[in-house]
Design a protein around this motif. Structure first.
Motif, short mmCIF file in Angstrom:
data_model
loop_
_atom_site.label_atom_id
_atom_site.label_comp_id
_atom_site.label_asym_id
_atom_site.label_seq_id
_atom_site.Cartn_x
_atom_site.Cartn_y
_atom_site.Cartn_z
N PHE A 1 43.70 38.75 39.05
CA PHE A 1 43.08 39.56 40.66
C PHE A 1 41.93 38.15 40.53
O PHE A 1 41.56 37.94 41.97
CB PHE A 1 42.38 40.68 39.64
CG PHE A 1 41.54 41.30 40.97
CD1 PHE A 1 41.66 41.88 42.13
CD2 PHE A 1 39.67 41.00 40.69
CE1 PHE A 1 41.04 42.29 42.29
CE2 PHE A 1 39.32 41.67 41.50
CZ PHE A 1 39.90 42.12 43.03
N ALA A 2 41.35 37.79 39.81
CA ALA A 2 39.94 36.18 40.07
C ALA A 2 40.82 35.68 40.70
O ALA A 2 40.48 34.81 41.47
CB ALA A 2 38.97 36.55 38.87
N LYS A 3 42.05 35.39 40.30
CA LYS A 3 42.15 34.54 41.19
C LYS A 3 42.41 34.60 42.53
O LYS A 3 42.44 33.47 43.60
CB LYS A 3 43.18 33.83 40.25
CG LYS A 3 44.08 32.60 40.80
CD LYS A 3 45.37 31.58 40.49
CE LYS A 3 46.20 30.67 41.02
NZ LYS A 3 46.53 30.73 42.72
N ASN A 4 43.30 35.66 43.00
CA ASN A 4 43.92 35.82 44.09
C ASN A 4 42.35 36.81 45.13
O ASN A 4 42.36 36.16 46.15
CB ASN A 4 44.46 37.41 44.28
CG ASN A 4 45.50 36.88 43.75
OD1 ASN A 4 45.95 36.12 43.25
ND2 ASN A 4 46.43 38.15 42.79
N ASP B 1 46.59 44.29 47.27
CA ASP B 1 46.61 43.98 45.72
C ASP B 1 47.14 43.93 44.20
O ASP B 1 47.21 44.81 43.97
CB ASP B 1 45.37 43.03 44.65
CG ASP B 1 45.29 41.61 43.75
OD1 ASP B 1 45.07 40.74 43.93
OD2 ASP B 1 45.49 41.84 42.44
N PRO B 2 48.49 43.34 43.77
CA PRO B 2 48.58 44.21 42.95
C PRO B 2 47.60 44.50 41.39
O PRO B 2 49.06 45.09 41.01
CB PRO B 2 50.15 43.80 42.65
CG PRO B 2 50.01 41.88 43.00
CD PRO B 2 49.25 42.67 44.38
N GLN C 1 35.16 48.20 45.24
CA GLN C 1 36.62 47.98 44.41
C GLN C 1 36.37 49.49 43.99
O GLN C 1 35.51 49.82 43.31
CB GLN C 1 36.42 47.12 43.57
CG GLN C 1 37.62 47.02 43.05
CD GLN C 1 37.73 46.12 41.73
OE1 GLN C 1 36.73 44.80 42.06
NE2 GLN C 1 38.46 46.15 40.34
N ARG C 2 37.41 50.91 44.12
CA ARG C 2 36.86 51.72 43.26
C ARG C 2 38.13 52.25 42.58
O ARG C 2 37.62 52.95 41.44
CB ARG C 2 37.20 53.12 44.53
CG ARG C 2 36.51 53.04 46.20
CD ARG C 2 36.44 54.05 46.93
NE ARG C 2 35.26 53.84 48.24
CZ ARG C 2 35.44 53.36 49.00
NH1 ARG C 2 36.97 52.94 49.68
NH2 ARG C 2 34.64 53.80 49.69
N SER C 3 38.97 51.08 42.09
CA SER C 3 39.03 51.77 40.63
C SER C 3 39.63 50.36 39.96
O SER C 3 38.98 49.00 40.82
CB SER C 3 41.00 52.32 41.37
OG SER C 3 41.44 50.68 42.15
N PRO C 4 39.75 50.29 38.89
CA PRO C 4 40.05 49.28 37.30
C PRO C 4 40.62 48.11 37.70
O PRO C 4 42.20 48.43 39.00
CB PRO C 4 40.29 49.54 36.45
CG PRO C 4 40.30 51.25 36.83
CD PRO C 4 40.02 51.53 38.22
N VAL C 5 41.31 46.72 36.99
CA VAL C 5 41.89 45.96 37.34
C VAL C 5 43.22 46.36 36.22
O VAL C 5 42.38 46.93 35.28
CB VAL C 5 41.91 44.17 37.36
CG1 VAL C 5 42.40 43.74 37.09
CG2 VAL C 5 41.08 44.09 38.23
N VAL C 6 43.92 46.07 36.48
CA VAL C 6 45.39 46.35 35.38
C VAL C 6 44.82 45.73 33.80
O VAL C 6 44.46 44.80 33.80
CB VAL C 6 45.82 46.24 36.02
CG1 VAL C 6 47.62 46.34 34.57
CG2 VAL C 6 46.94 46.99 36.91
#
Length: 280
Positions: free
Chosen positions: A101-104, A50-51, A89-94
């Motif tokens: 992100f939640a939508k994806n 996910d980008p 999930q090991r790294s945060p969302v941009v």
């Protein structure tokens, strides 16, 4: 969001329940995902691309001995014997991209055939209004079973609904409207900062995930606990026990032996070596 399977592997159709951590203070949700993956003999079946998630890479996280298998930001593990899929999930969302992100994630999970999503998150102890530690760590929940967030099963387990959840409150309502496509992100940009100050809970990642997953018609249960930054391993054990109670998971002989969790290899270096006792 794209799912990339390991060679010769796939998401098992029988794994109808999925565990999803939401990043927050103390990273308790991720620690619980680690415990479940390590203790239930789960196998990595692929990773998610996910980008909106920051890239990261690390060594084999679970062991028992390091094999050199790379750990990536979003990975999917299956435990067919428990009908369970776990996303780590090991790294945060941009920053600023949590809604996207939640939508994806909701789009992906809705198309994956999962029927029950359990979101794990921690909350800032400093925001706790009524502190009661008489019975140990208090588990709170939020459920899509009823419009007010309540769930009879969770109540029977002795947990309390997150009192701060109010579907009519401005930020919760905006999240719901966004998830249902009634407004756009641009419509709330002007009040975003004000909303985050007004409602700490609705601004957390678990709230966005809950709203978008609920809008897809999925059954969602958020399990929440209060904590502070520091050594949150004991919090993870207790929230992990809550997951087992909610899903009625038995302790598999291949994982949790004698009622004890199997601690992941990566935890050996979380807080560095113990202090030199000669300094005391």
């Amino acid at each position: 969001m794209e799912f990339v399977p390991e060679e010769g592997k796939h998401l098992h159709e029988d794994c109808s329940t999925l565990i999803l951590p939401a990043l927050s203070i103390g990273n308790v949700g991720q620690l619980v995902a680690d415990l479940l993956i390590s203790s239930m003999g789960s196998e990595r079946v692929g990773y998610l691309d996910d980008p909106n998630v920051l890239p990261c890479v690390g060594n084999d996280a679970y062991g028992p001995f390091p094999q050199g298998d790379l750990a990536l930001p979003l990975e999917a593990y299956d435990s067919p014997s428990n009908a369970l899929t776990i996303i780590q999930q090991r790294s945060p969302v941009v920053k600023g991209m949590m809604i996207e992100f939640a939508k994806n994630m909701a789009d992906f999970l809705a198309g994956s055939g999962k029927k029950h999503i359990v979101v794990l998150s921690s909350l800032d102890f400093g925001k706790w209004q009524k502190v009661d530690m008489s019975s140990g760590l208090q588990i709170y929940y939020l459920s899509s079973s009823n419009s007010n967030g309540t769930d009879e099963n969770c109540e029977q387990l002795g947990w309390k609904k997150l009192q701060e959840y109010d579907p009519s409150q401005m930020h919760w309502k905006y999240l719901s409207d966004l998830a249902e496509g009634n407004v756009t992100v641009e419509d709330i940009t002007s009040v975003e900062d004000e909303l985050e100050e007004e409602n700490y809970y609705a601004s957390l990642p678990f709230a966005a995930l809950f709203s978008f997953l609920k809008a897809k018609g999925l059954k969602v249960t958020c399990l929440l606990c209060y904590c502070s930054e520091g050594d949150n391993i004991s919090d993870a054990f207790q929230l992990g026990d809550a997951v087992c109670k909610l899903l009625q998971l038995s302790h598999p002989t291949t994982g949790i032996e004698g009622g004890k969790w199997r601690v992941p290899l990566s935890w050996m270096s979380v807080y560095g070596p113990p202090p030199d006792v000669s300094i005391f």
